[in-house]
Scaffold this motif. Structure first.
Motif, mmCIF file in Angstrom:
data_model
loop_
_atom_site.group_PDB
_atom_site.id
_atom_site.type_symbol
_atom_site.label_atom_id
_atom_site.label_comp_id
_atom_site.label_asym_id
_atom_site.label_seq_id
_atom_site.Cartn_x
_atom_site.Cartn_y
_atom_site.Cartn_z
ATOM 1 N N ASP A 191 0.843 -1.191 0.000
ATOM 2 C CA ASP A 191 0.000 0.000 0.000
ATOM 3 C C ASP A 191 0.882 1.246 0.000
ATOM 4 O OD1 ASP A 191 -2.221 -1.640 0.225
ATOM 5 O OD2 ASP A 191 -2.471 -1.316 2.380
ATOM 6 N N SER B 291 0.488 3.822 1.776
ATOM 7 C CA SER B 291 0.688 4.220 3.174
ATOM 8 C C SER B 291 1.815 3.432 3.811
ATOM 9 C CB SER B 291 -0.602 4.005 3.962
ATOM 10 O OG SER B 291 -1.041 2.655 3.853
ATOM 11 N N ARG C 23 -5.196 3.380 3.772
ATOM 12 C CA ARG C 23 -4.759 4.768 3.556
ATOM 13 C C ARG C 23 -4.195 5.407 4.821
ATOM 14 N NH1 ARG C 23 -7.009 6.419 -1.429
ATOM 15 N NH2 ARG C 23 -7.376 4.457 -2.552
ATOM 16 N N SER D 252 -4.992 10.593 2.898
ATOM 17 C CA SER D 252 -6.243 10.390 2.166
ATOM 18 C C SER D 252 -7.308 9.905 3.133
ATOM 19 C CB SER D 252 -6.049 9.364 1.046
ATOM 20 O OG SER D 252 -7.287 9.042 0.436
ATOM 21 N N VAL E 72 -10.795 5.343 2.225
ATOM 22 C CA VAL E 72 -10.188 4.063 2.588
ATOM 23 C C VAL E 72 -10.941 2.892 1.969
ATOM 24 C CG1 VAL E 72 -9.430 5.054 4.770
ATOM 25 C CG2 VAL E 72 -11.518 3.704 4.705
#
Length: 345
Positions: free
Chosen positions: A123, A125, A255, A272, A275
């Motif tokens: 991801d 993140s 996120r 962000s 999600v």
């Protein structure tokens, strides 16, 4: 890359979408239900075969993707080792550490790649946090937690094998929360010791835990908690929290939703609020991170380097899960082994 798939249940459809998107071809598949297997083959332009051995030995396969329940890992890996085929398995690596260790040793001796699907490492993140923590942007980590307060319906657990010790290896910890446990292990470092508590079948008619809690002490001196359940209706996005001497980061779903760091500098945080989470629907997740992990595994197959989520790292995540289970059974604090104390690559 040419992929053979063993097991054509729900997760295999997400894998198939990811493979199509990155240009990998599913050439062959099998399933214990011939009807479902043939349907999957037709939908993906693949050949259906009746046995997993045929998939593992197929001449048009570069690596095998095992999408079965976690009690079925070792048999296909043994055949892949004999045939010189690389293999990737869905999380968890196995239901127990003994089998996981044997898998790693067999793959090493055969010179094949063994990967474990843990797509949330890929991801945006997670990638940002791994870099930011390495740069010291959060300072010294003090508290590192994960919360998986999901809901699964009675229908989800309607089959006796769901939530069983023999087939699935346990309940919410090993099947749902292991993704966040893997992220904690990767981002916060090795766990030194832990203590856990569980509720067996608190809401669902299963023999294992659908509520579990653990308190962790990391090798760095940081502390943390794991809270995991599939009994919190209607289900809430999973959350990862990292708190250091310079600030805090919170990930919800896939996120980064909070980045509060004093006097921060460097790459802007990809914050962000939109999600994606499997909180109430296990298939309501993005395939982008699957695509990234599968590309990484393909590159590992082609170059000979280890995949970014290798068998060894799958073992380390499972070791934390089994440590919590041991603590729940004994009522004692459980020290982690020297294996779990090593840093992941």
């Amino acid at each position: 890359m040419r992929v053979g798939i063993i097991g054509t249940g729900a997760i295999s459809n997400l894998h198939a979408r990811a493979y199509r998107n990155i240009g990998y071809k599913i050439t062959v598949c099998t399933n214990t239900s011939e009807e479902r297997g043939r349907r999957f083959a037709e939908e993906n332009g693949a050949q259906f075969v009746k046995t997993y051995e045929e998939v593992c030995r197929h001449p048009d396969v570069d690596f095998v993707d095992v999408c079965t329940f976690p009690d079925f890992r070792l048999p296909p890996l043994r055949i892949c080792a004999e045939a010189g085929k690389h293999i990737q398995v869905e999380k968890p690596i196995s239901t127990n550490l003994e089998t996981a260790r044997e898998m790693i040793e067999i793959a090493q001796r055969a010179g094949i790649q063994l990967g474990v699907v843990s797509q949330h490492r890929f991801d945006d993140s997670s990638q940002f946090l791994a870099s930011a923590i390495a740069q010291g942007r959060l300072g010294k980590l003090l508290q590192c937690d994960c919360y998986v307060k999901w809901y699964r319906s009675p229908a989800y657990y309607s089959r006796p094998i769901k939530g069983s010790w023999d087939t699935e290896g346990g309940g919410v910890l090993i099947n749902q929360a292991i993704h966040q446990i893997d992220l904690l292990r990767w981002l916060a470092g090795p766990v030194k010791e832990l203590v856990g508590y569980w509720q067996l079948g608190a809401l669902h008619k299963i023999e294992s835990e659908d509520v579990a809690n653990a308190v962790l002490r990391y090798a760095s001196g940081a502390t943390g908690v794991i809270q995991a359940t599939t009994a919190c209706w209607p289900g809430y996005p999973e959350r990862l929290e990292l708190h250091g001497t310079k600030g805090s980061a919170i990930v919800q779903g896939d996120r980064l939703t909070t980045w509060d760091v004093a006097e921060d500098s460097g790459e802007p945080a990809p914050i962000s609020k939109a999600v994606a989470s499997g909180a109430s629907d296990p298939l309501a997740i993005s395939v982008t991170s699957f695509e990234r992990q599968f590309l990484d595994f393909g590159a590992a197959v082609q170059t000979g380097r280890k995949p970014r989520v290798s068998g060894e790292e799958g073992y380390q995540a499972l070791e934390i899960v089994t440590g919590v289970y041991q603590s729940c059974r004994t009522g004692r604090c459980v020290p982690m082994s020297a294996t779990s104390m090593s840093r992941p690559q």
